[in-house]
Design a protein around this motif. Sequence first.
Motif, PDB file in Angstrom:
ATOM      1  N   VAL A  63       0.853  -1.189   0.000  1.00  0.00           N
ATOM      2  CA  VAL A  63       0.000   0.000   0.000  1.00  0.00           C
ATOM      3  C   VAL A  63       0.886   1.234   0.000  1.00  0.00           C
ATOM      4  CG1 VAL A  63      -1.802   1.288   1.206  1.00  0.00           C
ATOM      5  CG2 VAL A  63      -1.797  -1.215   1.301  1.00  0.00           C
ATOM      6  N   ALA A  75      -6.042   5.125   3.199  1.00  0.00           N
ATOM      7  CA  ALA A  75      -5.067   4.037   3.095  1.00  0.00           C
ATOM      8  C   ALA A  75      -5.022   3.209   4.372  1.00  0.00           C
ATOM      9  CB  ALA A  75      -3.683   4.603   2.789  1.00  0.00           C
ATOM     10  N   ALA A  79      -5.189  -0.754   4.722  1.00  0.00           N
ATOM     11  CA  ALA A  79      -4.010  -1.440   5.257  1.00  0.00           C
ATOM     12  C   ALA A  79      -4.355  -2.260   6.497  1.00  0.00           C
ATOM     13  CB  ALA A  79      -2.922  -0.417   5.583  1.00  0.00           C
TER      14      ALA A  79
END
Length: 214
Positions: A63, A75, A79
Motif C-alpha cells: 500500500v 489508506a 491497510a
Amino acid sequence: MTLGLDPGSTTTLVLLRHGETALTPGKRLSGSGGSDPALSETGSRQAEATAARLAADGTVRAVASSPLRRCRETAAAAANRLGLPVEIDDDLREADFGVWEGLTFAEVRARYPEEMAAWLRSPAAVPGETGEPFEAVTRRVESARDRLLTRYSGSTVLVVSHVAPLRTLIRLALGAPPESLFRMELSAASLSTVVYPSAGDASVRFLNDTSHLR
C-alpha cells in the motif's frame, strides 16, 4: 470482479481515490497548497467499504499513499484490513492549486477566466498564480510509478492518491494527450486498475469503479 492479475506476469497498480471530505460534494479544488482536510463521516464509510472490497479480492501486496490526511486515512482503513503497512510517497500528493484552493471550477472561471483558459489548454500553465503546473505533477508521478514498479515487480500495489495524480497515471498508461485529464471522472473512493506487463504496453483494466459503495 478481481482487481489484481497473475502476479507472475504483471505488476498491477490499483488506484484508489481518497474518500469524501467536506470539500468533495461541492467539487471544490482541494490540493496540496491549501487546508489538509480529514475524511468526512461519509468518506470514512467509503474508506471502510473499499477496504472490505480489497480484502475480499485478496490480491494487494503493498500500500502506497499520498502524505495528505484524506489519503492517509483512506489508506489506513485498507491497510488495517489487509495487514500491511502504509508507505507514504510525497510524489503522490495532489497538485497545488495556489489561490484557487477551496474554489469551485465555476468560481475560478468567473474570477480568473484567462488563467483558467490557459490552464485547461496547456500542462505548462501555472494554476492559481503560484500553483503547480500539470507538467510538474507528471514528472513526480512518473517517478513514483517507476519506483513502485521496480520495488514491487510482479505484485499488486494499492496506490491511494488524488484526482490529478491518478488521472495522470491513467493518461500515461493510455498514451493519451494532456487534455484528456479533464475528460476522466474519478469519484471519491473509486477504484481503477492499470496493468504493466513485464513486456509490452501498460493497459487500463478498470476505471472509476464504485460498485463497492452501493
